[in-house]
Write a protein that holds these residues in place. Structure first.
Motif, PDB file in Angstrom:
ATOM      1  N   LYS B 186     -23.898 -18.680  45.968  1.00 54.35           N
ATOM      2  CA  LYS B 186     -25.043 -18.787  46.867  1.00 54.35           C
ATOM      3  C   LYS B 186     -25.905 -17.526  46.811  1.00 54.35           C
ATOM      4  O   LYS B 186     -27.133 -17.595  46.872  1.00 54.35           O
ATOM      5  CB  LYS B 186     -24.555 -19.027  48.299  1.00 54.35           C
ATOM      6  N   VAL B 188     -26.177 -15.544  44.233  1.00 57.40           N
ATOM      7  CA  VAL B 188     -26.879 -15.575  42.949  1.00 57.40           C
ATOM      8  C   VAL B 188     -28.083 -16.502  43.056  1.00 57.40           C
ATOM      9  O   VAL B 188     -29.177 -16.181  42.577  1.00 57.40           O
ATOM     10  CB  VAL B 188     -25.930 -16.021  41.816  1.00 57.40           C
ATOM     11  N   TYR B 189     -27.874 -17.650  43.713  1.00 58.84           N
ATOM     12  CA  TYR B 189     -28.980 -18.582  43.963  1.00 58.84           C
ATOM     13  C   TYR B 189     -30.096 -17.880  44.724  1.00 58.84           C
ATOM     14  O   TYR B 189     -31.268 -17.956  44.348  1.00 58.84           O
ATOM     15  CB  TYR B 189     -28.451 -19.789  44.748  1.00 58.84           C
ATOM     16  N   TRP B 190     -29.736 -17.148  45.781  1.00 52.56           N
ATOM     17  CA  TRP B 190     -30.741 -16.414  46.549  1.00 52.56           C
ATOM     18  C   TRP B 190     -31.468 -15.424  45.645  1.00 52.56           C
ATOM     19  O   TRP B 190     -32.685 -15.241  45.748  1.00 52.56           O
ATOM     20  CB  TRP B 190     -30.085 -15.648  47.713  1.00 52.56           C
TER      21      TRP B 190
END
Lengths: 283, 283, 283, 283
Positions: B186, B188-190
């Motif tokens: 999550k 990394v997604y951000w």
């Protein structure tokens, strides 16, 4: 039909309204510019409830004054042009009409919301006064660069749209209604929001798979922004070079406009209108 | 195997379906284009609950009509091509099949959600009709520029990914679960959301240190967007120049396509297919 | 000190670990690459609570296997290098150590959160295997373009920072604590979020004046993104040209690395290391 | 008026404050740089409530020390310059005054909020020390490229503004108050947020039609970002080339500044100030 005196006044008025280089013409343009900007600010302020309640009368009266000024200008333009019908049906003619009409209609039907905002279109009139087209003439290569890259940018935007529809549908399947992707059009909207790197965040993927695909969409959007930029940049460079090479392009244009057909951008020293052959200096 | 008459009709039908320059072929393309776009709009509308409830029957019947039209087209394509198996296993062959199948399956299994949306893939068929590849042929330098910069852009994207993973892990350590960075994927997604300047805001750093590192991530993302743009821009310029220099590149292509192997982009005046040697004008 | 046999094995091992062109060296690199990627995926999965609970034992054992493999590799690297201390204190030496240590420490202190995530640094090792620097060698102009524009981009980023601090302070004065701009550092953070067009929206101006200044910040940010892009783009073009002009730049580099000083990028056919003079082919 | 000794000290002090190449001048610049940065950090920390409460006395005393240092510097600058009034009314003169005044005023009126933050303007003084203008001199083409494209970028930004006002008004009509587009200025603000791809998401369209128009706005914004980038990129390329061509541009500038009129950027070996004719080496 017209008496010589009437004819004289018409020519005089035409010069004031359509020419920008006489003192009277310059003054007219400046006054018009201020009026338009004032009018836009009034439209904006009127839409703010708290201001509208406090200063309703002031705003209403100001609006009436501006509407009447615009009406006078509109009529003057029709009178002084040789081919009034051509003016009325032209782009600026319609904008000029739309700038005056809303307030009159509101007398009959009351202050309709949509009509009030229509007045924001007055802003378009600014382009005429600033004769932006001519100003841009100096940076013609930019316009040419945009024209030259128009086709490619269209194909590019079309491809972006197809990507958005397909990825939007996939996101709709993955995330579903419970995460805000309630239907395909909304998912496509989200996809455009993401591809263009706007990212409102009113809809955001919640599932791990959705977030993974969203990441791909973002990187894709981040990558393809390079394409239109690269195109415009390269085309603009080309335009600049080709202009340099052909030095004989420097034709000086004056700010006269023909009384007969309203054509502009006459060469310096031109005696007759290049469009209709009307004598420019001998009205 | 075929009687001469049958053969004649097959050739006729082939011309209509695969050629774009005969009047019948043009009409076929336009009709197909409208059908595809209509079908996509239907898929979209069907996903909007309020519309689906109101117009369910209309949508259902329209969908059946389109499915049947696509089925007929699919069969016609198989019949008229000399090597049907090659068509069926080709990219467009599979897309064509996927465009018709979902509705039939829904008869047996009921209206499965995912199947319905699969129909959005029909959009890919647009590329064939528009022969976009050929249209892009005019702006071939763009495609070449993208090809030439593909390797560099890959390395660039790979570097972005590594940066995202490392910075995402750091943000996970700093912010932790209580601020929405609940796990490394999550985070990394951000990080990708931030690096690409999308910025949904569904997850946002709350601690001062987190906000400081987020600022660095943003400035980094803002800076590195220059890299792909610079690459594409420079490559595109190069492509344009090299094209100018070699004037003998202007080979005119016609819109014929070989009946035998479906190859396109034959040179003007070509007698035989450049791919399989089939006589193009003597079917 | 070493017996000839021992010496032979050391050279053999050195070739496997440090060279990429022998079959054994290639195999080693591929295995290492897979191990690193597996290890990163494990770190990520471990941070997801639901997965960690389910597969705790599997993750723990896998992590131990990887840690032991990395430990063996680390020791092998120390043994085979002629100057072990230089390796240990080098960038990759430290990364290699940090890749193995966390799991051992967790034995003593328990599974400290931060330690676990430290393992994500293993990702940096990928750069060594991929010898990305060399791969980029092909696109050296990009690196040169970035180097050439480094100074200008620094000045640019510095100017952006000063703008962010001053505008952030102004926004703090205008919006104040009640609208989320609770202190100057936070306002500066918001300003960077806005200037870089990320726009999380966790803090957003509420007062009309604040929104007006925010608009200016956004347009500024939108405009100045052109600066780094323009710089990189132009520098990259220059690099490409200058490379074209000097054809004698094409010096082929091989993938050997010196046993003595670990220097890389030796010219093809080079007999001695360009850095320490060690005989490259006669260990 | 001044005794020779006094005159000697004035010249000495002038050298320390205004010159950057003597050891004393360099030391002065470094000390000033550190003081300014410390002062900015103090202003920032003071605005954080939790820190201000804890370390109020420390921050207050530090601020007084810095204020006194800046006051001394300000007085020294006035004394050593030949035309003090010119300095006081110059840009940096005003910034220098604003850097010292707030703390003194706070003695009389108490710690007014706005006054405290005014101190952030001290940051502008950094430009003088770093003599960034000179540093940028190395990358003069960038400045020239920006100057050359200023007019075009202005026209571009003006067009963006008009687009924002018209599209903002349309969005106000479509979405209305219930969806956050409570008045035209706010809608225009939203439109700028979207066009610049910032996308806070505090206001977001809710109606299908609003989302459709928003999509157009985003794609428009995504597309037109190419324009300023393309302009700067192309102009910068041109600047670089023209610089290469005219080798005789390399005029070495020294870091002297005239005691009489404070003019800088004198040519190497210049005997007299190019601005006021004052003898540069014979004070």
């Amino acid at each position: 039909m017209d008496t010589p005196k009437k004819q004289y006044w018409k020519t005089k008025l035409h010069d004031i309204i359509y020419e920008a280089e006489t003192p009277a013409g310059k003054l007219f343009d400046v006054v018009l510019l201020i009026t338009i900007i004032t009018s836009i600010i009034l439209v904006m302020l009127e839409s703010v409830n708290s201001i509208d309640i406090k200063y309703h009368n002031f705003l209403n009266i100001s609006e009436w004054i501006i509407t009447i000024l615009f009406s006078i200008e509109y009529i003057a333009r029709i009178i002084t042009v040789k081919k009034p019908f051509k003016y009325i049906t032209s782009f600026y003619g319609i904008i000029d009409l739309l700038s005056t009409v809303p307030k009159y209609i509101s007398l009959i039907f009351g202050g309709v919301h949509a009509l009030a905002a229509l007045r924001a279109l007055r802003l378009l009139r600014i382009f005429r006064i600033l004769k932006l087209a001519r100003y841009l003439g100096a940076s013609n290569n930019l316009v040419n660069a945009l024209k030259a890259s128009r086709a490619k940018i269209s194909v590019f935007l079309f491809a972006v749209l197809i990507i958005a529809i397909i990825l939007g549908t996939i996101m709709y399947l993955i995330e579903g209604e419970e995460n805000g992707f309630s239907n395909i059009p909304k998912s496509v909207y989200w996809c455009i929001v993401t591809l263009t790197t706007v990212g409102f965040g009113d809809i955001a993927p919640q599932t791990p798979l959705g977030q993974f695909i969203a990441s791909l969409v973002m990187i894709l959007g981040y990558g393809i922004i390079a394409v239109p930029t690269g195109i415009v940049s390269a085309e603009y460079s080309t335009q600049k070079k080709s202009k340099k090479e052909s030095k004989n392009q420097k034709v000086h244009l004056n700010s006269l406009s023909c009384v007969n057909c309203m054509a502009e951008k006459h060469k310096d020293g031109a005696q007759f209108c290049y469009k209709c052959g009307h004598n420019l200096h001998n009205d």
